[in-house]
Design an enzyme around this catalytic site. Structure first.
Site, PDB file in Angstrom:
ATOM      1  CG  ASP A  51      -1.731  -1.071   1.411  1.00  0.00           C
ATOM      2  OD1 ASP A  51      -3.061  -0.929   1.369  1.00  0.00           O
ATOM      3  OD2 ASP A  51      -1.537  -2.435   1.530  1.00  0.00           O
ATOM      4  CG  ASP A 117      -7.803   2.260  -2.397  1.00  0.00           C
ATOM      5  OD1 ASP A 117      -6.470   2.101  -1.914  1.00  0.00           O
ATOM      6  OD2 ASP A 117      -8.807   1.933  -1.961  1.00  0.00           O
ATOM      7  CB  THR A 122      -5.237  -3.796   2.392  1.00  0.00           C
ATOM      8  OG1 THR A 122      -5.292  -2.501   1.655  1.00  0.00           O
ATOM      9  CG2 THR A 122      -3.909  -4.269   3.208  1.00  0.00           C
TER      10      THR A 122
HETATM   11  N1  LIG Z   1     -15.784  -0.436   8.254  1.00  0.00           N
HETATM   12  C1  LIG Z   1     -14.646  -0.083   7.619  1.00  0.00           C
HETATM   13  N2  LIG Z   1     -13.422   0.164   8.233  1.00  0.00           N
HETATM   14  C2  LIG Z   1     -12.359   0.528   7.421  1.00  0.00           C
HETATM   15  N3  LIG Z   1     -12.392   0.169   6.192  1.00  0.00           N
HETATM   16  C3  LIG Z   1     -13.427  -0.175   5.499  1.00  0.00           C
HETATM   17  C4  LIG Z   1     -14.686  -0.517   6.024  1.00  0.00           C
HETATM   18  N4  LIG Z   1     -15.579  -0.832   5.290  1.00  0.00           N
HETATM   19  C5  LIG Z   1     -14.704  -0.694   4.073  1.00  0.00           C
HETATM   20  N5  LIG Z   1     -13.653  -0.419   4.153  1.00  0.00           N
HETATM   21  C6  LIG Z   1     -12.556  -0.176   3.169  1.00  0.00           C
HETATM   22  O1  LIG Z   1     -13.380  -0.153   1.908  1.00  0.00           O
HETATM   23  C7  LIG Z   1     -12.682  -0.942   0.689  1.00  0.00           C
HETATM   24  C8  LIG Z   1     -13.489  -2.147   0.274  1.00  0.00           C
HETATM   25  O2  LIG Z   1     -13.670  -3.026   1.359  1.00  0.00           O
HETATM   26  P1  LIG Z   1     -14.694  -4.134   1.337  1.00  0.00           P
HETATM   27  O3  LIG Z   1     -14.388  -4.689   0.269  1.00  0.00           O
HETATM   28  O4  LIG Z   1     -14.805  -4.946   2.585  1.00  0.00           O
HETATM   29  O5  LIG Z   1     -15.999  -3.481   1.461  1.00  0.00           O
HETATM   30  S1  LIG Z   1     -17.046  -2.374   0.591  1.00  0.00           S
HETATM   31  O6  LIG Z   1     -18.376  -3.276   0.404  1.00  0.00           O
HETATM   32  O7  LIG Z   1     -16.457  -2.320  -0.629  1.00  0.00           O
HETATM   33  O8  LIG Z   1     -17.104  -1.273   1.358  1.00  0.00           O
HETATM   34  C9  LIG Z   1     -11.508  -1.368   1.539  1.00  0.00           C
HETATM   35  O9  LIG Z   1     -10.274  -0.561   1.194  1.00  0.00           O
HETATM   36  P2  LIG Z   1      -8.847  -0.672   1.365  1.00  0.00           P
HETATM   37  O10 LIG Z   1      -8.591  -0.272   2.681  1.00  0.00           O
HETATM   38  O11 LIG Z   1      -8.097   0.194   0.445  1.00  0.00           O
HETATM   39  O12 LIG Z   1      -8.637  -2.237   1.096  1.00  0.00           O
HETATM   40  C10 LIG Z   1     -11.812  -1.314   2.966  1.00  0.00           C
HETATM   41  O13 LIG Z   1     -10.587  -1.143   3.824  1.00  0.00           O
HETATM   42 MG   LIG Z   2      -9.812   0.807  -0.726  1.00  0.00          MG
HETATM   43 MG   LIG Z   3      -6.884   0.476   3.438  1.00  0.00          MG
HETATM   44 MG   LIG Z   4      -6.584   0.743  -0.089  1.00  0.00          MG
END
Ligand SMILES: Nc1ncnc2c1ncn2[C@@H]1O[C@H](COP(=O)(O)OS(=O)(=O)O)[C@@H](OP(=O)(O)O)[C@H]1O
Ligand SMILES: [Mg+2]
Ligand SMILES: [Mg+2]
Ligand SMILES: [Mg+2]
Length: 308
Positions: A51, A117, A122
């Site tokens: 990242d 992003d 991640t």
């Molecule tokens: N509750 C909560 N807390 C922190 N971060 C969150 C949360 N929900 C979603 N995300 C961030 O949204 C990105 C996609 O996550 P997901 O696939 O789990 O969920 S989503 O349906 O798309 O929101 C993914 O981004 P990245 O951090 O870039 O991987 C998640 O970290």
């Molecule tokens: Mg993301």
């Molecule tokens: Mg993230």
């Molecule tokens: Mg990210």
């Protein structure tokens, strides 16, 4: 006669394609070396060396080409040096040669905010669900998500390793490049949703829509790819948690294909420099040809009232 230089929005999109693709190679290299350098930023919220490095690659590459461009990245700012081979200053020539939609021809640097992003998905990356990972670069003009790049560094990794990775882009008024969007199957409802951030409210919204199939997968970029590929009709996430860098690029690419990404109320998010990062009103994305508002209307008012 002197050749006119391409409009800024088109050139920035063409540069972002190259930078996102380079960042994807960095993500694969970190995984190959085997030491992910994981930091827990918050509950259920990881950051890895991939990242951090992918973000530096994109921000340094774009900043060198576009001094004073406003770029907001998930992993914050740092002024550290980067290896010279992370700095990409060329453009995708195919996009550069395209006709810029008239309404973006005169857009200036001050009208643009870029949302990065560097690695979406991640937790899936750390768990080896590598095709869920995307690199997202979104170009907002006066707060509207107009252009986007979704690079998927591990596309084909289990099937055709010689054709590893793909880069998909979209520009409002121009369309989508890098692949051909497909329509989802008629007569059923397939919904993509979170696999690592579920909650009772997320589940209640899904139940209300009575889907035939629910795909629980990682990444906002990956879920929008499923919608673009016709593998899902909609991406539904009735929760806060997603941020502006998760949705800017996917929204622009989806809109360029004729689809739509909004909050759970059906209203567009905005992406100006000063906007708050969290998408507190949830996410609803639908494929081209799907009635977005009819899905909004099926989500119970009590759920919508919880996401304001
Ligand atoms: N509750 C909560 N807390 C922190 N971060 C969150 C949360 N929900 C979603 N995300 C961030 O949204 C990105 C996609 O996550 P997901 O696939 O789990 O969920 S989503 O349906 O798309 O929101 C993914 O981004 P990245 O951090 O870039 O991987 C998640 O970290
Ligand atoms: Mg993301
Ligand atoms: Mg993230
Ligand atoms: Mg990210």
């Amino acid at each position: 006669m002197m050749a006119q230089s391409p409009p800024l929005v088109l050139k920035l999109l063409a540069s972002s394609i190259r930078a996102a693709t380079r960042a994807g190679k960095i993500i694969r290299d970190v995984m190959s070396r085997g030491d992910l350098g994981i930091i827990e930023k918050g509950k259920n919220d990881l950051q890895t060396e991939a990242d951090r490095s992918a973000q530096k690659c994109i921000i340094v590459s774009l900043s060198q080409q576009y001094p004073n461009l406003t770029i907001i990245g998930e992993e914050g700012t740092s002024n550290s040096e980067v290896p010279s081979d992370w700095v990409v200053t060329d453009c995708d020539q195919g996009v550069l040669a395209m006709q810029c939609p008239e309404e973006y021809v005169n857009v200036g640097l001050k009208d643009i905010t870029v949302w990065v992003d560097p690695l979406d998905g991640t937790s899936e990356y750390a768990q080896g669900l590598l095709d869920h990972v995307t690199v997202l670069v979104g170009v907002a003009v006066k707060g509207k998500a107009v252009g986007g790049v979704i690079h998927q560094p591990y596309y084909n990794w289990l099937t055709e390793a010689d054709k590893l990775g793909r880069t998909i882009w979209g520009l409002s008024g121009l369309g989508v490049g890098g692949f051909t969007p497909r329509s989802p199957p008629e007569g059923q409802l397939i919904i993509a949703t979170t696999r690592s951030h579920s909650s009772p409210l997320v589940q209640e919204a899904l139940d209300a829509l009575k889907p035939d199939t629910v795909l629980r997968v990682g990444g906002a970029g990956h879920k929008v790819l499923l919608v673009l590929e016709g593998k899902a009709h909609a991406y539904v996430f009735a929760s806060k948690g997603c941020k502006k860098w998760d949705t800017c690029a996917p929204e622009a690419v989806l809109a360029a294909s004729g689809g739509k990404l909004t909050d759970i109320h059906g209203n567009l998010y905005t992406y100006e420099e000063t906007v708050a990062y969290p998408n507190n009103r949830g996410v609803l994305a639908t494929a081209a040809g799907i009635d977005h508002s009819s899905i909004v209307n099926k989500i119970p008012q009590k759920i919508r009232d919880a996401l304001v």
